[in-house]
Each structure stands twice: as structure tokens, then as C-alpha cells.
Design a protein around this motif. Structure first.
Motif, PDB file in Angstrom:
ATOM      1  N   ALA A  15     -17.017  68.989  38.179  1.00  0.00           N
ATOM      2  CA  ALA A  15     -15.934  69.710  38.866  1.00  0.00           C
ATOM      3  C   ALA A  15     -16.350  69.753  40.330  1.00  0.00           C
ATOM      4  CB  ALA A  15     -15.804  71.111  38.298  1.00  0.00           C
ATOM      5  N   THR A  16     -15.666  68.989  41.159  1.00  0.00           N
ATOM      6  CA  THR A  16     -16.146  68.807  42.531  1.00  0.00           C
ATOM      7  C   THR A  16     -15.873  70.016  43.430  1.00  0.00           C
ATOM      8  OG1 THR A  16     -14.063  67.693  43.046  1.00  0.00           O
ATOM      9  CG2 THR A  16     -15.945  66.292  42.493  1.00  0.00           C
ATOM     10  N   PHE A  17     -16.788  70.211  44.369  1.00  0.00           N
ATOM     11  CA  PHE A  17     -16.584  71.169  45.462  1.00  0.00           C
ATOM     12  C   PHE A  17     -15.675  70.492  46.490  1.00  0.00           C
ATOM     13  CE2 PHE A  17     -20.776  72.040  43.667  1.00  0.00           C
ATOM     14  CZ  PHE A  17     -20.728  73.412  43.490  1.00  0.00           C
ATOM     15  N   THR A  18     -14.956  71.273  47.244  1.00  0.00           N
ATOM     16  CA  THR A  18     -14.111  70.704  48.293  1.00  0.00           C
ATOM     17  C   THR A  18     -14.866  70.709  49.626  1.00  0.00           C
ATOM     18  OG1 THR A  18     -12.045  71.290  47.213  1.00  0.00           O
ATOM     19  CG2 THR A  18     -11.978  71.045  49.615  1.00  0.00           C
ATOM     20  N   LYS A  45     -19.890  59.981  35.918  1.00  0.00           N
ATOM     21  CA  LYS A  45     -18.893  58.932  36.161  1.00  0.00           C
ATOM     22  C   LYS A  45     -17.459  59.434  36.211  1.00  0.00           C
ATOM     23  CE  LYS A  45     -21.778  55.526  33.721  1.00  0.00           C
ATOM     24  NZ  LYS A  45     -22.481  56.277  32.659  1.00  0.00           N
ATOM     25  N   SER A  46     -17.274  60.734  35.960  1.00  0.00           N
ATOM     26  CA  SER A  46     -15.909  61.268  36.002  1.00  0.00           C
ATOM     27  C   SER A  46     -15.905  62.570  36.779  1.00  0.00           C
ATOM     28  CB  SER A  46     -15.384  61.528  34.579  1.00  0.00           C
ATOM     29  OG  SER A  46     -15.242  60.309  33.885  1.00  0.00           O
ATOM     30  N   ILE A  47     -14.755  62.856  37.396  1.00  0.00           N
ATOM     31  CA  ILE A  47     -14.657  64.087  38.195  1.00  0.00           C
ATOM     32  C   ILE A  47     -13.374  64.845  37.894  1.00  0.00           C
ATOM     33  CG2 ILE A  47     -16.124  63.268  40.095  1.00  0.00           C
ATOM     34  CD1 ILE A  47     -13.587  62.622  41.701  1.00  0.00           C
ATOM     35  N   PHE A  48     -13.440  66.141  38.193  1.00  0.00           N
ATOM     36  CA  PHE A  48     -12.318  67.049  38.007  1.00  0.00           C
ATOM     37  C   PHE A  48     -12.112  67.713  39.363  1.00  0.00           C
ATOM     38  CE2 PHE A  48     -10.408  71.075  36.880  1.00  0.00           C
ATOM     39  CZ  PHE A  48      -9.585  70.776  35.806  1.00  0.00           C
ATOM     40  N   VAL A  49     -11.001  67.413  40.037  1.00  0.00           N
ATOM     41  CA  VAL A  49     -10.862  67.857  41.432  1.00  0.00           C
ATOM     42  C   VAL A  49      -9.832  68.970  41.594  1.00  0.00           C
ATOM     43  CG1 VAL A  49     -11.519  65.519  42.161  1.00  0.00           C
ATOM     44  CG2 VAL A  49      -9.116  66.174  42.231  1.00  0.00           C
ATOM     45  N   ASN A  50     -10.038  69.751  42.659  1.00  0.00           N
ATOM     46  CA  ASN A  50      -9.126  70.855  43.018  1.00  0.00           C
ATOM     47  C   ASN A  50      -9.043  71.939  41.947  1.00  0.00           C
ATOM     48  OD1 ASN A  50      -8.607  69.480  45.397  1.00  0.00           O
ATOM     49  ND2 ASN A  50      -6.596  68.706  44.769  1.00  0.00           N
ATOM     50  N   GLY A 199     -16.705  73.928  29.010  1.00  0.00           N
ATOM     51  CA  GLY A 199     -16.822  74.260  30.438  1.00  0.00           C
ATOM     52  C   GLY A 199     -17.751  75.399  30.814  1.00  0.00           C
ATOM     53  N   ILE A 200     -18.627  75.810  29.905  1.00  0.00           N
ATOM     54  CA  ILE A 200     -19.642  76.790  30.343  1.00  0.00           C
ATOM     55  C   ILE A 200     -20.992  76.098  30.250  1.00  0.00           C
ATOM     56  CG2 ILE A 200     -20.718  79.048  29.942  1.00  0.00           C
ATOM     57  CD1 ILE A 200     -18.089  80.162  29.198  1.00  0.00           C
ATOM     58  N   ASP A 201     -21.489  75.690  31.399  1.00  0.00           N
ATOM     59  CA  ASP A 201     -22.620  74.763  31.465  1.00  0.00           C
ATOM     60  C   ASP A 201     -23.878  75.333  30.803  1.00  0.00           C
ATOM     61  OD1 ASP A 201     -20.554  74.072  33.122  1.00  0.00           O
ATOM     62  OD2 ASP A 201     -21.777  73.689  34.894  1.00  0.00           O
ATOM     63  N   GLU A 202     -24.062  76.666  30.937  1.00  0.00           N
ATOM     64  CA  GLU A 202     -25.281  77.287  30.420  1.00  0.00           C
ATOM     65  C   GLU A 202     -25.331  77.330  28.893  1.00  0.00           C
ATOM     66  OE1 GLU A 202     -22.980  78.147  32.564  1.00  0.00           O
ATOM     67  OE2 GLU A 202     -23.186  80.222  33.195  1.00  0.00           O
ATOM     68  N   GLN A 203     -24.220  77.061  28.231  1.00  0.00           N
ATOM     69  CA  GLN A 203     -24.232  77.025  26.768  1.00  0.00           C
ATOM     70  C   GLN A 203     -23.498  75.797  26.221  1.00  0.00           C
ATOM     71  OE1 GLN A 203     -22.756  81.062  26.721  1.00  0.00           O
ATOM     72  NE2 GLN A 203     -20.900  80.416  25.681  1.00  0.00           N
ATOM     73  N   SER A 218     -19.389  72.756  37.071  1.00  0.00           N
ATOM     74  CA  SER A 218     -19.816  72.717  38.472  1.00  0.00           C
ATOM     75  C   SER A 218     -21.255  72.231  38.597  1.00  0.00           C
ATOM     76  CB  SER A 218     -19.693  74.108  39.087  1.00  0.00           C
ATOM     77  OG  SER A 218     -20.601  75.002  38.462  1.00  0.00           O
ATOM     78  N   THR A 219     -22.093  72.595  37.627  1.00  0.00           N
ATOM     79  CA  THR A 219     -23.521  72.292  37.812  1.00  0.00           C
ATOM     80  C   THR A 219     -23.838  70.806  37.588  1.00  0.00           C
ATOM     81  OG1 THR A 219     -24.174  72.766  35.526  1.00  0.00           O
ATOM     82  CG2 THR A 219     -24.142  74.637  37.040  1.00  0.00           C
ATOM     83  N   TYR A 220     -22.891  70.067  36.993  1.00  0.00           N
ATOM     84  CA  TYR A 220     -23.135  68.632  36.773  1.00  0.00           C
ATOM     85  C   TYR A 220     -23.137  67.873  38.103  1.00  0.00           C
ATOM     86  CZ  TYR A 220     -22.076  70.582  32.274  1.00  0.00           C
ATOM     87  OH  TYR A 220     -22.074  71.408  31.184  1.00  0.00           O
ATOM     88  N   ASN A 221     -22.688  68.549  39.169  1.00  0.00           N
ATOM     89  CA  ASN A 221     -22.810  67.965  40.504  1.00  0.00           C
ATOM     90  C   ASN A 221     -24.269  67.717  40.869  1.00  0.00           C
ATOM     91  OD1 ASN A 221     -20.116  67.872  41.993  1.00  0.00           O
ATOM     92  ND2 ASN A 221     -20.055  69.938  41.121  1.00  0.00           N
ATOM     93  N   TYR A 222     -25.133  68.645  40.435  1.00  0.00           N
ATOM     94  CA  TYR A 222     -26.553  68.503  40.841  1.00  0.00           C
ATOM     95  C   TYR A 222     -27.510  68.507  39.654  1.00  0.00           C
ATOM     96  CZ  TYR A 222     -25.630  73.562  40.743  1.00  0.00           C
ATOM     97  OH  TYR A 222     -25.205  74.811  40.366  1.00  0.00           O
ATOM     98  N   LEU A 223     -26.993  68.808  38.441  1.00  0.00           N
ATOM     99  CA  LEU A 223     -27.853  68.755  37.250  1.00  0.00           C
ATOM    100  C   LEU A 223     -27.385  67.672  36.286  1.00  0.00           C
ATOM    101  CD1 LEU A 223     -28.278  72.586  36.470  1.00  0.00           C
ATOM    102  CD2 LEU A 223     -29.938  71.046  37.540  1.00  0.00           C
ATOM    103  N   GLY A 224     -26.516  66.785  36.784  1.00  0.00           N
ATOM    104  CA  GLY A 224     -25.921  65.769  35.912  1.00  0.00           C
ATOM    105  C   GLY A 224     -26.958  64.932  35.190  1.00  0.00           C
ATOM    106  N   SER A 225     -28.004  64.529  35.906  1.00  0.00           N
ATOM    107  CA  SER A 225     -28.908  63.596  35.242  1.00  0.00           C
ATOM    108  C   SER A 225     -29.681  64.307  34.136  1.00  0.00           C
ATOM    109  CB  SER A 225     -29.763  62.842  36.255  1.00  0.00           C
ATOM    110  OG  SER A 225     -30.933  63.509  36.522  1.00  0.00           O
ATOM    111  N   SER A 226     -30.063  65.574  34.316  1.00  0.00           N
ATOM    112  CA  SER A 226     -30.740  66.213  33.171  1.00  0.00           C
ATOM    113  C   SER A 226     -29.772  66.551  32.051  1.00  0.00           C
ATOM    114  CB  SER A 226     -31.609  67.421  33.516  1.00  0.00           C
ATOM    115  OG  SER A 226     -31.161  68.187  34.478  1.00  0.00           O
TER     116      SER A 226
END
Ligand SMILES: CC(=O)N[C@H](C=O)[C@@H](O)[C@H](O)[C@H](O)CO
Ligand SMILES: CC(=O)C(=O)O
Length: 307
Positions: A15-18, A45-50, A199-203, A218-226
Motif C-alpha cells: 500500500a504505497t505512501f503518496t 510486485k504489486s501495489i495498492f495506491v491512494n 491487511g493487518i501486517d502484524e498478524q 503498509s509495512t511491505y514497502n520496507y519489510l517486503g523481502s522478509s
């Protein structure tokens, strides 16, 4: 009418930041490097915008169109899917954004329930969704459930009841709620071509156990690889490893929550980790002091063993 069957969304969706300029205007020039960062550094490889993370509800219709267009154009032939959130308080604005998303070739559209005047029943909400979907009948449609933000606590399972008759383009659900019974009931009700995204990354692991096809967060922006490693461990049946990776995400978020975690902090954290210039959030969100995001970024790197 033959149902529209889009490519099923699977895996991680960021889910991208603007990106905004320091003056608070949308900053389209940051979008191309943002997409490259997700693909090359995070394997996303995929995004959810706005959406929520993109502060969609704080943007004008015109800004949302410009952003959606840039994400779709720059993502073309690179990203698997660009899903555009088109929900607004006004049905007319939502329809305008849905039509626009169709014109620019979005892979899907998603709608959050209006939350100022809230739908009284699941039927009322489904009628709203139907009218938006009808403005872009050839675009795969997702309902986006996020009760903690909207205050709309209608069960998703009730919203899905008979929805494919009203919305032939219905393609799935983005479920950002913690009620795993409701999520499970949605999974067991779904035909195989729907995509159920948790959609709740922590669980996430709980969502995967219940049958999620993928995840938006949102966290897959920076934790995607783990989290990609978490997903493959889960799919291989290696639960201990999947749990270890989920606990790391939880440890990072717990630290962030102790420091005071909100969307502004999250956005600044992404700038810190990625080096992208995403700028401040828009009021009423207050900018995050840089040292705070820096400290969370350091903790993140420690927990992931990158330091
Ligand atoms: C409220 C909110 O923004 N939820 C996001 C998706 O729906 C999540 O991705 C969270 O940001 C994430 O789980 C961190 O709490
Ligand atoms: C997390 C998510 O899906 C959103 O920001 O809308």
C-alpha cells in the motif's frame, strides 16, 4: 453480462505512501524510483495506491487521478498489478475515479465504505459499491474492509452475500480487520477466482492460516523481502520459520508503537529505510520528527540482522 475475471492478485501488495514535496504538493517524480525500489529491494510486485497509507481521503479527486495515472504508467510492464483505491465520501466522486481508473488501465479498483454518513446495513453498503463498480464494469472490483478507521463494523461476510449478482466484476476483498472468524467466513464463501487479501501486517500468519491468497499492507514497502520469506515458509509448511519472521515484524512494530506510531511516522520510516524523498504527510497528520523515524529504522535493521 459475463463476469469480468481479472488475474487473481496473490503475494504481497504494498500500500504505497503518496510522495509529497516539502511544500505539500504531490510529487510525481518520486514514483518511478519508488516502483524500482519495491521491485528491486523488496521483491514486491504489486501495489495498492491512494488507500489509507496513501492518504487517499486527504487528496483531491484531481490529485488522485494524477497519482493513479503516474503509478499505472510507470508500473506498466514492470508491476504485476496496480490496484487503485477509488472510495470517497461522495458516490459521484467515487464513480468519477472508477471511470478514470478504467481509462488508465488499472488492474483493479477498490472501495472503502463511506465513513461520515455510514451505511446502516450491509445491503446499503453493497448498493453503494454496486453503483461505483457499475461506472467501471470491466475493471476487477475489490471491497476494502477497514473497520478501525471507518467505524463501519458491518461484517464482511454479510457484505459479500450475493455480491457477484450485483457486481459481476467482483474480484475480492481486502480485509484489514482483526476478526478472523469473519475473515474465515469470507474465505469459505468465496469462489476460487476471488482474491482474499489480508491487511493487518502484524498478524498476517493468522490470515494465511485462515486462507488468505495474499496481503496488502503498509509495512511491505520496507519489510517486503522478509515477509516474502514468511509467505514462502508458510507455503512450504515451515511454520516455525514463518512464526520467527512474523515475530520479527511484531517486534519492529511494537518498538514503533512504543515510540508513537502513526501514518506520518510510517511514511518517514519508509523515507529513512528506502532513501526515497516521500516528504511530509498532509494535515491533519503532523510530520514525524526525523530522529524518531531514524531510531525505528535502526531498530528495524537490528531486528532483521542487517546491522
Ligand atoms: C490502519 C492501516 O493503515 N492499516 C494498514 C492496512 O490496512 C496496515 O498495513 C497497517 O499499516 C500495518 O498493519 C501496521 O499497523
Ligand atoms: C494498507 C492498505 O491497504 C492501505 O493503506 O490502504
Amino acid at each position: 453480462m459475463t463476469p469480468v475475471v481479472g488475474r487473481k492478485a496473490t503475494g504481497l501488495v504494498a500500500a504505497t505512501f503518496t510522495p509529497l514535496t516539502p511544500e505539500g504538493e504531490i510529487n510525481l517524480s518520486e514514483i518511478r524510483p519508488y516502483i524500482d525500489y519495491l521491485l528491486e529491494q523488496q521483491g514486491v510486485k504489486s501495489i495498492f495506491v491512494n488507500g489509507t497509507t496513501g492518504e487517499g481521503m486527504s487528496l483531491t479527486v484531481e490529485e488522485r487521478k494524477l497519482l493513479a495515472e503516474e503509478w499505472c504508467h510507470k508500473g506498466k510492464n514492470k508491476l504485476e498489478q496496480v490496484i487503485v483505491h477509488v472510495g470517497c465520501m461522495s458516490l459521484k466522486d467515487s464513480q468519477e475515479l472508477a471511470r478514470h481508473a478504467a481509462e488508465i488501465g488499472a488492474d483493479g479498483i477498490a472501495v472503502i465504505s463511506p465513513s461520515f454518513f455510514k451505511p446502516a446495513t450491509a445491503d446499503a453498503l453493497r448498493m453503494f459499491l454496486q453503483e461505483v463498480a457499475a461506472a467501471a464494469p470491466a475493471v476487477p472490483f475489490y471491497y476494502y474492509h477497514i473497520p478501525a478507521v471507518t467505524g463501519v463494523n458491518l461484517r464482511s461476510r454479510d457484505v459479500l452475500e450475493g455480491i457477484e449478482k450485483q457486481i459481476p466484476s467482483f474480484q475480492g476483498l481486502k480485509f484489514s480487520g482483526s476478526d478472523l472468524m469473519d475473515f474465515g467466513q469470507c474465505v469459505s464463501y468465496s469462489p476460487s477466482h476471488w482474491s482474499l487479501l489480508y491487511g493487518i501486517d502484524e498478524q498476517l500468519l493468522g490470515g494465511l492460516a485462515m486462507g488468505a491468497n495474499g496481503a496488502v499492507g503498509s509495512t511491505y514497502n520496507y519489510l517486503g523481502s522478509s515477509v516474502n520469506r514468511l509467505m514462502s515458509a508458510f507455503h512450504k509448511g515451515d511454520l516455525p520459520n514463518a512464526r520467527t519472521l512474523q515475530f520479527q515484524v511484531q517486534d519492529i512494530l511494537c518498538y514503533a508503537i512504543k515510540m508513537g506510531f502513526d501514518l506520518a511516522v510510517n511514511k518517514q520510516l519508509m523515507s529513512e529505510v528506502s532513501g526515497l524523498a516521500l516528504g511530509p504527510p498532509r494535515l491533519p497528520l503532523l510530520p514525524c520528527p526525523q530522529p524518531k523515524a531514524h531510531s525505528i529504522a535502526q531498530r528495524l535493521q537490528q531486528i532483521l540482522g542487517e546491522q
